[in-house]
Scaffold this motif. Structure first.
Motif, PDB file in Angstrom:
ATOM      1  N   VAL A 201       0.840  -1.203   0.000  1.00  0.00           N
ATOM      2  CA  VAL A 201       0.000   0.000   0.000  1.00  0.00           C
ATOM      3  C   VAL A 201       0.873   1.251   0.000  1.00  0.00           C
ATOM      4  CG1 VAL A 201      -1.690   1.309   1.333  1.00  0.00           C
ATOM      5  CG2 VAL A 201      -1.915  -1.176   1.132  1.00  0.00           C
ATOM      6  N   GLU A 202       1.911   1.228   0.846  1.00  0.00           N
ATOM      7  CA  GLU A 202       2.785   2.394   0.960  1.00  0.00           C
ATOM      8  C   GLU A 202       3.461   2.701  -0.377  1.00  0.00           C
ATOM      9  OE1 GLU A 202       2.448   0.020   3.081  1.00  0.00           O
ATOM     10  OE2 GLU A 202       1.776   1.055   4.880  1.00  0.00           O
ATOM     11  N   VAL A 203       3.901   1.634  -1.066  1.00  0.00           N
ATOM     12  CA  VAL A 203       4.560   1.825  -2.361  1.00  0.00           C
ATOM     13  C   VAL A 203       3.586   2.443  -3.363  1.00  0.00           C
ATOM     14  CG1 VAL A 203       5.577   0.615  -4.333  1.00  0.00           C
ATOM     15  CG2 VAL A 203       6.261  -0.006  -2.006  1.00  0.00           C
ATOM     16  N   GLN A 204       2.361   1.920  -3.402  1.00  0.00           N
ATOM     17  CA  GLN A 204       1.364   2.440  -4.344  1.00  0.00           C
ATOM     18  C   GLN A 204       0.999   3.893  -4.001  1.00  0.00           C
ATOM     19  OE1 GLN A 204      -1.824  -0.696  -5.287  1.00  0.00           O
ATOM     20  NE2 GLN A 204      -0.659  -1.588  -3.604  1.00  0.00           N
ATOM     21  N   GLU A 205       0.849   4.165  -2.702  1.00  0.00           N
ATOM     22  CA  GLU A 205       0.505   5.527  -2.300  1.00  0.00           C
ATOM     23  C   GLU A 205       1.645   6.490  -2.592  1.00  0.00           C
ATOM     24  OE1 GLU A 205      -0.858   5.398   1.714  1.00  0.00           O
ATOM     25  OE2 GLU A 205      -2.907   4.928   1.096  1.00  0.00           O
ATOM     26  N   PHE A 206       2.865   6.012  -2.481  1.00  0.00           N
ATOM     27  CA  PHE A 206       4.021   6.852  -2.785  1.00  0.00           C
ATOM     28  C   PHE A 206       4.026   7.201  -4.274  1.00  0.00           C
ATOM     29  CE2 PHE A 206       8.493   7.240  -4.120  1.00  0.00           C
ATOM     30  CZ  PHE A 206       8.862   8.332  -3.350  1.00  0.00           C
ATOM     31  N   ILE A 207       3.738   6.170  -5.091  1.00  0.00           N
ATOM     32  CA  ILE A 207       3.694   6.418  -6.538  1.00  0.00           C
ATOM     33  C   ILE A 207       2.585   7.417  -6.862  1.00  0.00           C
ATOM     34  CG2 ILE A 207       3.186   5.331  -8.775  1.00  0.00           C
ATOM     35  CD1 ILE A 207       4.549   2.797  -7.620  1.00  0.00           C
ATOM     36  N   SER A 208       1.442   7.253  -6.232  1.00  0.00           N
ATOM     37  CA  SER A 208       0.318   8.176  -6.456  1.00  0.00           C
ATOM     38  C   SER A 208       0.689   9.582  -6.011  1.00  0.00           C
ATOM     39  CB  SER A 208      -0.915   7.705  -5.680  1.00  0.00           C
ATOM     40  OG  SER A 208      -1.266   6.425  -6.087  1.00  0.00           O
ATOM     41  N   TRP A 209       1.362   9.654  -4.890  1.00  0.00           N
ATOM     42  CA  TRP A 209       1.773  10.962  -4.364  1.00  0.00           C
ATOM     43  C   TRP A 209       2.735  11.645  -5.332  1.00  0.00           C
ATOM     44  CZ3 TRP A 209       6.773  12.360  -2.424  1.00  0.00           C
ATOM     45  CH2 TRP A 209       6.807  13.611  -1.794  1.00  0.00           C
ATOM     46  N   ARG A 210       3.655  10.840  -5.911  1.00  0.00           N
ATOM     47  CA  ARG A 210       4.590  11.393  -6.883  1.00  0.00           C
ATOM     48  C   ARG A 210       3.854  11.910  -8.115  1.00  0.00           C
ATOM     49  NH1 ARG A 210       9.681  12.805  -6.354  1.00  0.00           N
ATOM     50  NH2 ARG A 210      10.311  11.899  -8.348  1.00  0.00           N
ATOM     51  N   ARG A 211       2.749  11.233  -8.436  1.00  0.00           N
ATOM     52  CA  ARG A 211       1.974  11.665  -9.612  1.00  0.00           C
ATOM     53  C   ARG A 211       0.989  12.787  -9.264  1.00  0.00           C
ATOM     54  NH1 ARG A 211       0.126   5.810 -11.970  1.00  0.00           N
ATOM     55  NH2 ARG A 211       2.095   5.214 -12.941  1.00  0.00           N
TER      56      ARG A 211
ATOM     57  N   GLU B 239     -12.976  10.109   2.735  1.00  0.00           N
ATOM     58  CA  GLU B 239     -12.406   9.614   3.990  1.00  0.00           C
ATOM     59  C   GLU B 239     -12.359   8.079   3.983  1.00  0.00           C
ATOM     60  OE1 GLU B 239     -13.483   9.871   8.696  1.00  0.00           O
ATOM     61  OE2 GLU B 239     -14.178  11.462   7.363  1.00  0.00           O
ATOM     62  N   ASN B 240     -11.249   7.544   4.529  1.00  0.00           N
ATOM     63  CA  ASN B 240     -11.029   6.102   4.591  1.00  0.00           C
ATOM     64  C   ASN B 240     -11.085   5.425   3.215  1.00  0.00           C
ATOM     65  OD1 ASN B 240     -10.342   5.675   7.218  1.00  0.00           O
ATOM     66  ND2 ASN B 240     -12.450   5.328   7.906  1.00  0.00           N
ATOM     67  N   THR B 241     -10.558   6.084   2.244  1.00  0.00           N
ATOM     68  CA  THR B 241     -10.385   5.442   0.939  1.00  0.00           C
ATOM     69  C   THR B 241      -8.918   5.554   0.557  1.00  0.00           C
ATOM     70  OG1 THR B 241     -10.901   7.485  -0.219  1.00  0.00           O
ATOM     71  CG2 THR B 241     -12.719   5.932   0.101  1.00  0.00           C
ATOM     72  N   THR B 242      -8.518   4.732  -0.382  1.00  0.00           N
ATOM     73  CA  THR B 242      -7.110   4.716  -0.789  1.00  0.00           C
ATOM     74  C   THR B 242      -7.007   4.566  -2.288  1.00  0.00           C
ATOM     75  OG1 THR B 242      -5.012   3.566  -0.548  1.00  0.00           O
ATOM     76  CG2 THR B 242      -6.983   2.226  -0.389  1.00  0.00           C
ATOM     77  N   LEU B 243      -5.893   5.049  -2.821  1.00  0.00           N
ATOM     78  CA  LEU B 243      -5.638   4.882  -4.248  1.00  0.00           C
ATOM     79  C   LEU B 243      -4.975   3.534  -4.527  1.00  0.00           C
ATOM     80  CD1 LEU B 243      -4.390   8.461  -5.122  1.00  0.00           C
ATOM     81  CD2 LEU B 243      -6.398   7.321  -6.062  1.00  0.00           C
ATOM     82  N   ALA B 244      -4.475   2.909  -3.457  1.00  0.00           N
ATOM     83  CA  ALA B 244      -3.880   1.568  -3.628  1.00  0.00           C
ATOM     84  C   ALA B 244      -4.985   0.572  -3.985  1.00  0.00           C
ATOM     85  CB  ALA B 244      -3.172   1.150  -2.350  1.00  0.00           C
ATOM     86  N   ILE B 245      -4.623  -0.440  -4.714  1.00  0.00           N
ATOM     87  CA  ILE B 245      -5.637  -1.446  -5.070  1.00  0.00           C
ATOM     88  C   ILE B 245      -5.327  -2.817  -4.473  1.00  0.00           C
ATOM     89  CG2 ILE B 245      -6.382  -0.355  -7.216  1.00  0.00           C
ATOM     90  CD1 ILE B 245      -4.461  -2.330  -8.649  1.00  0.00           C
ATOM     91  N   PHE B 246      -4.177  -2.921  -3.798  1.00  0.00           N
ATOM     92  CA  PHE B 246      -3.802  -4.216  -3.224  1.00  0.00           C
ATOM     93  C   PHE B 246      -2.838  -3.981  -2.069  1.00  0.00           C
ATOM     94  CE2 PHE B 246      -0.414  -7.438  -3.118  1.00  0.00           C
ATOM     95  CZ  PHE B 246      -1.159  -8.521  -2.698  1.00  0.00           C
ATOM     96  N   GLY B 247      -2.896  -4.846  -1.064  1.00  0.00           N
ATOM     97  CA  GLY B 247      -1.957  -4.782   0.051  1.00  0.00           C
ATOM     98  C   GLY B 247      -2.663  -4.557   1.368  1.00  0.00           C
ATOM     99  N   GLY B 248      -1.870  -4.342   2.400  1.00  0.00           N
ATOM    100  CA  GLY B 248      -2.435  -4.138   3.722  1.00  0.00           C
ATOM    101  C   GLY B 248      -2.665  -5.463   4.434  1.00  0.00           C
ATOM    102  N   ALA B 249      -2.838  -5.330   5.734  1.00  0.00           N
ATOM    103  CA  ALA B 249      -3.039  -6.530   6.555  1.00  0.00           C
ATOM    104  C   ALA B 249      -4.529  -6.845   6.616  1.00  0.00           C
ATOM    105  CB  ALA B 249      -2.465  -6.305   7.947  1.00  0.00           C
ATOM    106  N   ALA B 250      -4.964  -7.801   5.784  1.00  0.00           N
ATOM    107  CA  ALA B 250      -6.384  -8.165   5.783  1.00  0.00           C
ATOM    108  C   ALA B 250      -6.796  -8.755   7.125  1.00  0.00           C
ATOM    109  CB  ALA B 250      -6.650  -9.163   4.657  1.00  0.00           C
TER     110      ALA B 250
END
Lengths: 170, 322
Positions: free
Chosen positions: B124-134, B142-153
């Protein structure tokens, strides 16, 4: 940047149902495609190892039995050879003794026979000597007496001469 | 990055299950844990299928080598399966129940383990970092993310709750099949000795029934809460450690102070990550093992020496409380 405090205990129905569906699918897929293969592989290997151990154990038992049999045969062979050596030695001793006895008997027989021959020769010689001496004596006597001596006279005179000779020799 | 900065002020915001940006099913947001579970499930099946091929007995032409596992990953899976089957489940459940439930319990163990391990990898952090760079991180609900995979289910009570419901159903199905309805009720009342004994014992049986009846639900609930709480606690600890640098920067420390604190927090994070790998394994095992124990408790009591040994082992192992 401050976000509203999130609540990790918040229950959401969609992930809840998704979990059951996804896990059910995973369990079915693994139960059909994966675990039977893995468990069969492990069971096969287990059976192979147990089979090899059992075969090795059987081979070891058979080898031990063979070794025991071999040792028993070796023992029997050693006993047999010892017995044969003993018998051969006894036979050799017996044959030697027999040979010795036979040789001694033969020697004794030969000695006896030689003695008999000697005695016979002596007697023949003595008889010839007697005959020759009597003839010679008669010849001499007849020459001296110039007369013929009868056979009976001759015999008497020989016997007297012999008696006289025997008396001198004794 | 933005997630990290956010977590510095509120670690829980990083942990909670988030909705995917503009992804909905029947008007409800698709949660990150759902996609993570789906992807993890596919990866798990593919990996275990690969392991199964390398563990399975090969063709006759391979000679004795056909019995040898043909990959390192297969060897790891084999060791785990053998250990769980022969050292853990066998003594607890007995040969018959182990044979019956082993595929299910192994699936449960590896599924939870895979989710726990995936949760440790910062997808998630990697995807959010990429999104942040873009520059895509803004205008998120609120409580949504641009990541589409990851995190502790498994740090979501909805996910662990779903697993616990499956355990509950399995335990009760086993109870009904082994004991029958009458036997199941007797079991809830403390067994035949209590129910068929003196009438003076009936109040005791009633009390036991109430306790056992609630126990039916408490046991799987405890499974869910234990797994959820351990994952949340571990990840919170990890986030707090990794956030020290950001907190120092927010507090206005100089570059030297921020650097020093960042180095310390990085070392601490690595150590905590190692601990979390162990916790991931342990919690997957605990969930699976306790389910096995509860299943075996629903079996007939007179199932031979093997089973008796299993109960002893269960008592000896106890209920791991981590």
């Amino acid at each position: 940047m401050m976000l509203a405090s999130a609540n990790p205990l918040e229950f959401n129905l969609l992930p809840f149902i998704t979990t059951m569906v996804v896990f059910g699918t995973v369990a079915a897929a693994l139960g059909f495609f994966v675990w039977p293969k893995i468990l069969k592989g492990l069971d096969d290997r287990n059976a192979k190892i147990l089979g090899e151990i059992a075969a090795a154990e059987a081979a070891r038992t058979a080898a031990a039995a063979k070794q025991k049999e071999f040792e028993q045969k070796l023992q029997e062979a050693m006993e047999e050879s010892s017995r044969m050596i003993r018998e051969a030695k006894a036979e050799a001793v017996r044959m030697g003794e027999e040979l010795r006895v036979r040789s001694e008997a033969e020697l004794a027989e030969r000695a006896r026979r030689a003695q008999d021959e000697i005695e016979s020769a002596r007697r023949t010689a003595v008889a010839e000597l007697e005959s020759h001496a009597a003839t010679l004596a008669v010849s001499i006597a007849s020459r001296i007496l110039k007369r013929e001596i009868s056979a009976s006279d001759q015999k008497r005179m020989v016997e007297e001469s012999l008696a006289g000779m025997q008396g001198k020799s004794s | 990055m933005i997630s990290l900065l956010a977590s510095a002020s509120d670690p829980m915001s990083h942990l909670v299950d988030k909705g995917l940006h503009q992804w909905n099913i029947l008007g409800r947001p698709v949660m990150l844990s759902m996609v993570t579970m789906l992807v993890t499930a596919i990866v798990l099946v593919v990996l275990l299928r690969f392991a199964a091929r390398s563990i399975a007995t090969g063709p006759e032409s391979m000679g004795n080598k056909r019995f040898v596992t043909r990959s390192a990953f297969g060897g790891v899976i084999e060791v785990m399966v053998l250990y769980l089957r022969d050292e853990m489940l066998g003594p607890v459940m007995g040969a018959r129940l182990t044979r019956k439930y082993l595929p299910f319990l192994l699936s449960m163990f590896f599924f939870i383990l895979a989710l726990n391990i995936i949760g440790l990898i910062p997808f998630v952090e990697v995807q959010e970092f990429i999104s942040w760079r873009r520059g895509e991180q803004f205008n998120l609900a609120e409580n949504t993310t641009l990541a589409i995979f990851g995190g502790a289910a498994t740090a979501s009570i909805s996910v662990t709750g779903g697993m616990a419901v499956i355990s509950f159903v399995l335990i009760q199905v086993q109870g009904f099949r082994e004991l029958g309805v009458k036997g199941w009720l007797e079991h809830l009342c403390g067994g035949h000795d209590l129910v068929g004994g003196s009438p003076l014992l009936y109040p005791v049986a009633l009390l036991v029934f109430v306790v056992e009846f609630f126990g039916l639900f408490v046991k799987p609930a405890a499974l869910a809460i234990r797994l959820f709480a351990n994952m949340v606690a571990g990840h919170t600890l990890l986030i707090v450690f990794t956030s020290f640098g950001a907190l120092a920067a927010n507090a206005g420390l100089g570059w030297f102070g921020v650097s020093a604190i960042t180095v310390v927090s990085a070392v601490g994070s690595m150590l905590i990550t190692l601990l979390e790998v162990f916790v991931a394994l342990l919690q997957a095992f605990v969930f699976m093992f306790l389910t096995a124990v509860f299943i075996s408790l629903m079996a007939h009591e007179d199932h031979g020496q093997d089973e008796a040994h299993g109960e002893d082992a269960a008592h000896a192992h106890g209920a791991p409380a981590h």
